[in-house]
Design a protein around this motif. Structure first.
Motif, mmCIF file in Angstrom:
data_model
loop_
_atom_site.group_PDB
_atom_site.id
_atom_site.type_symbol
_atom_site.label_atom_id
_atom_site.label_comp_id
_atom_site.label_asym_id
_atom_site.label_seq_id
_atom_site.Cartn_x
_atom_site.Cartn_y
_atom_site.Cartn_z
ATOM 1 N N MET B 11 35.975 51.782 33.095
ATOM 2 C CA MET B 11 37.118 51.150 33.782
ATOM 3 C C MET B 11 38.396 51.956 33.556
ATOM 4 S SD MET B 11 36.328 47.067 33.281
ATOM 5 C CE MET B 11 37.781 46.487 34.162
ATOM 6 N N ILE B 15 40.758 53.417 36.429
ATOM 7 C CA ILE B 15 42.143 52.946 36.575
ATOM 8 C C ILE B 15 43.146 54.083 36.385
ATOM 9 C CG2 ILE B 15 43.890 51.499 35.445
ATOM 10 C CD1 ILE B 15 41.509 49.477 35.003
ATOM 11 N N PRO B 33 32.565 44.299 45.208
ATOM 12 C CA PRO B 33 33.381 44.026 44.020
ATOM 13 C C PRO B 33 34.053 45.265 43.433
ATOM 14 C CG PRO B 33 31.035 43.534 43.630
ATOM 15 C CD PRO B 33 31.199 43.784 45.083
ATOM 16 N N LYS B 35 35.476 47.569 44.886
ATOM 17 C CA LYS B 35 36.767 47.817 45.554
ATOM 18 C C LYS B 35 37.878 46.975 44.931
ATOM 19 C CE LYS B 35 35.770 49.607 50.107
ATOM 20 N NZ LYS B 35 35.866 49.409 51.553
ATOM 21 N N ARG B 36 37.488 45.847 44.335
ATOM 22 C CA ARG B 36 38.512 44.990 43.739
ATOM 23 C C ARG B 36 39.111 45.601 42.468
ATOM 24 N NH1 ARG B 36 36.839 38.714 44.717
ATOM 25 N NH2 ARG B 36 36.853 38.816 46.979
ATOM 26 N N LEU B 37 38.383 46.532 41.870
ATOM 27 C CA LEU B 37 38.961 47.230 40.722
ATOM 28 C C LEU B 37 40.199 48.017 41.150
ATOM 29 C CD1 LEU B 37 38.457 47.713 37.699
ATOM 30 C CD2 LEU B 37 37.209 49.783 38.328
ATOM 31 N N ILE B 39 42.587 46.945 42.722
ATOM 32 C CA ILE B 39 43.796 46.139 42.471
ATOM 33 C C ILE B 39 44.368 46.486 41.097
ATOM 34 C CG2 ILE B 39 44.665 43.775 42.107
ATOM 35 C CD1 ILE B 39 42.478 42.882 44.126
ATOM 36 N N HIS B 40 43.495 46.649 40.107
ATOM 37 C CA HIS B 40 43.969 47.014 38.763
ATOM 38 C C HIS B 40 44.490 48.458 38.738
ATOM 39 C CE1 HIS B 40 42.739 43.332 36.804
ATOM 40 N NE2 HIS B 40 41.549 43.404 37.378
ATOM 41 N N ARG B 42 45.768 50.108 41.201
ATOM 42 C CA ARG B 42 47.043 50.118 41.920
ATOM 43 C C ARG B 42 48.158 49.524 41.054
ATOM 44 N NH1 ARG B 42 45.891 46.879 46.802
ATOM 45 N NH2 ARG B 42 47.091 45.296 45.750
#
Lengths: 299, 259
Positions: B11, B15, B33, B35-37, B39-40, B42
């Protein structure tokens, strides 16, 4: 060693019917100058520890307002362990201002020497549980007081999770005697993003351990993986959503009256806007209290 | 089943560095899911780039927000914060920015950004009661060389090969001319501040060296010797009295004296 619950109950009882506000640096001079009628103030210690001027103003405010300390840098979910230097600084601050509550997040934010400036999720399984419990015990022993753990805002889960978030939190309470901070907006947001029922989540939440509630705004965005669908991002840059207020009213009825905080961290509005949000929380609490009184036969 | 340590390592890579090859099987939630990482990722980038823009508004004025943001994006990728107190993050950014492509057109960029960093740091400092001149006068002649002075926390020293304080003045007063003939010229600056205020003073080189050495915590005797080597006519006593009377000295201690 278990840390006994030693929250200053008189003060908690005094403030629980008043909502507090997150004290952010753009408001601090105004709060010092005008002393607004707010029940209590919550700070992120990380905004003050490297800012002596802000710390000086905080110490002045702490003489008048109950202060709650809400950490973002104590990474209880991190495999790399807790930043002990930061914990030492936190203890020094806690000793100076004697806060009514000290809280943090069920999350991790450090890896190696890097601090990732975010609250990152952990899988809910035995490995994470043992790790988080170990770190929470360490924090509580170091601070000599209970630490409140906040449920996260979530966009994704893990294949390796073996239990629900509420089960995980209950186990943490059982193993560490920590208290919980229920962020109602996080429940509302996460239930949308991960597709569960927010009200059932509140029903399963370990109510007896709840010592504080949070409310904050989120920002809907289009889900890039599913055009037309929304994902809600925990930005704290706008007012609390109506649906979150409804869930808050339900939560208050379920948990009883608990100190409530309004958070607003980006696009910070005039202080008056935050005070208006606290008035809405206060009105909901007053409604819940009058319903309780009626049930008790005093109306 | 990946262990937590491996998950967190992967992760972090996703990130901080945007490398997300090993993550497909890790996550649940939504249609994709992984792709939702984003958000972190960004949030990491946006929050820290914003922090750098807020710390360096004058440098942003000088180079433009696109250039500064690009530099900040690379910087946070290569040098993530190591401390949750973000107010302390970015001390090495001026040096980093000065190595970014295109910065050679602004040879004063690093010094200007360093000046701004110091301004930011002294502005959030608090000062302590200054020691009176009588306290210094009471120090015996035998112990004076071993005496160490602690200057007010909101004090910094910067030597620059360009008059970057002039540029800063243009920014602060919003009086920049349409065109400026900016020539290299050494300046020795003392930046002082506390509680939201600051000022930038130009010093003579010898006085700068004296004050900076005192600020670094060297004993008065060592500083005086160093300055006499630099300029035989340097009047250390006068310089010493000058920093005390300017309210710069917050503490006085004799080296090796536990009291």
């Amino acid at each position: 060693m278990r840390t006994e619950v030693a929250i200053t109950m008189t003060t908690i009882q005094e403030i629980q019917r008043f909502a507090g506000i997150g004290l952010r640096l753009p408001h601090i001079a105004e709060v010092v100058a005008t002393r607004p009628p707010v029940g209590w103030l919550e700070i992120h210690p990380e905004n003050f520890l490297a800012n002596p001027h802000a710390m000086e103003l905080l110490l002045e405010l702490a003489e008048q307002y109950p202060i709650s300390v809400h950490t973002v840098g104590i990474s209880v979910g991190s495999v790399c362990g807790i930043d002990r230097e930061h914990l030492k600084q936190l203890r020094s601050l806690v000793e100076k201002i004697n806060p009514i509550l000290v809280s943090g997040h069920l999350a991790w934010s450090t890896q190696g020497e890097a601090y990732l400036n975010d609250l990152l999720p952990i899988p809910y399984n035995e490995e994470s549980l043992q790790l988080a419990a170990k770190h929470i015990r360490e924090v509580q022993e170091h601070l000599g007081r209970p630490y409140l753990i906040e449920n996260p805002s979530s966009y994704l889960g893990f294949e390796t999770s073996t239990m629900r978030e509420t089960e995980f939190l209950s186990e943490l309470v059982e193993r560490t005697n920590c208290r919980l901070l229920c962020d109602v907006s996080n429940v509302y947001l996460s239930s949308h993003n991960l597709g569960y029922d927010a009200y059932e989540y509140i029903d399963r939440f370990p109510a007896g351990a709840v010592a504080e509630l949070h409310l904050g705004g989120f920002t809907p965005e289009e889900d890039s993986a599913a055009p037309g669908d929304e994902i809600w991002v925990d930005t704290h840059e706008c007012a609390v959503a109506d649906g979150a207020w409804e869930l808050y009213a339900y939560t208050i009825r379920k948990f009883g009256v608990v100190p409530t905080l309004i958070e607003w961290d980006s696009n910070i509005p005039p202080l008056a806007t935050l005070l208006k949000e606290t008035a809405r929380a206060k009105a909901i609490v007053a409604g819940a209290v009058s319903v309780e009184a009626c049930h008790a036969g005093s109306c | 089943m990946p262990a937590l340590a491996n998950i967190q390592q992967a992760m972090r890579q996703a990130i901080v560095a945007g490398v997300s090859s090993d993550l497909d099987a890790l996550f649940t939630g939504g249609k994709e899911p992984r792709k939702r990482l984003e958000i972190h990722r960004r949030h990491y980038e946006a929050s820290l780039v914003k922090a750098m823009l807020e710390k360096f508004p004058a440098t942003t004025w000088l180079v433009g927000s696109a250039y500064l943001s690009d530099g900040a994006r690379q910087y946070i990728r290569e040098y993530p914060p190591q401390d949750p107190c973000i107010a302390a993050y970015g001390a090495t950014f001026p040096q980093y920015l000065a190595l970014c492509p295109g910065s050679d057109r602004l040879p004063y960029l690093q010094a200007f950004a360093e000046l701004e960093w110091h301004v930011g740091q002294v502005s959030i400092a608090i000062d302590y009661p200054a020691i009176p001149i009588e306290e210094l006068a009471a120090v015996g002649i035998d112990t004076l060389p071993a005496t160490v002075l602690t200057l007010q926390p909101g004090t910094r020293y910067l030597h620059a090969g360009w008059p970057v304080d002039e540029l800063m003045r243009y920014f602060l007063t919003d009086t920049a001319p349409d065109q400026l003939e900016f020539e290299p010229s050494g300046v020795w600056l003392e930046i002082r501040g506390a509680r939201g205020e600051f000022r930038i003073n130009r010093l003579e080189e010898a006085d700068f060296l004296f004050r900076k050495a005192i600020w670094e915590g060297l004993p008065i005797g060592v500083v005086a010797e160093r300055l006499l080597e630099f300029a035989a006519a340097f009047e250390a006593g006068k310089a010493l009295a000058g920093i005390v009377s300017a309210g710069l000295v917050a503490k006085l201690a004799v080296q090796g004296d536990c009291q």
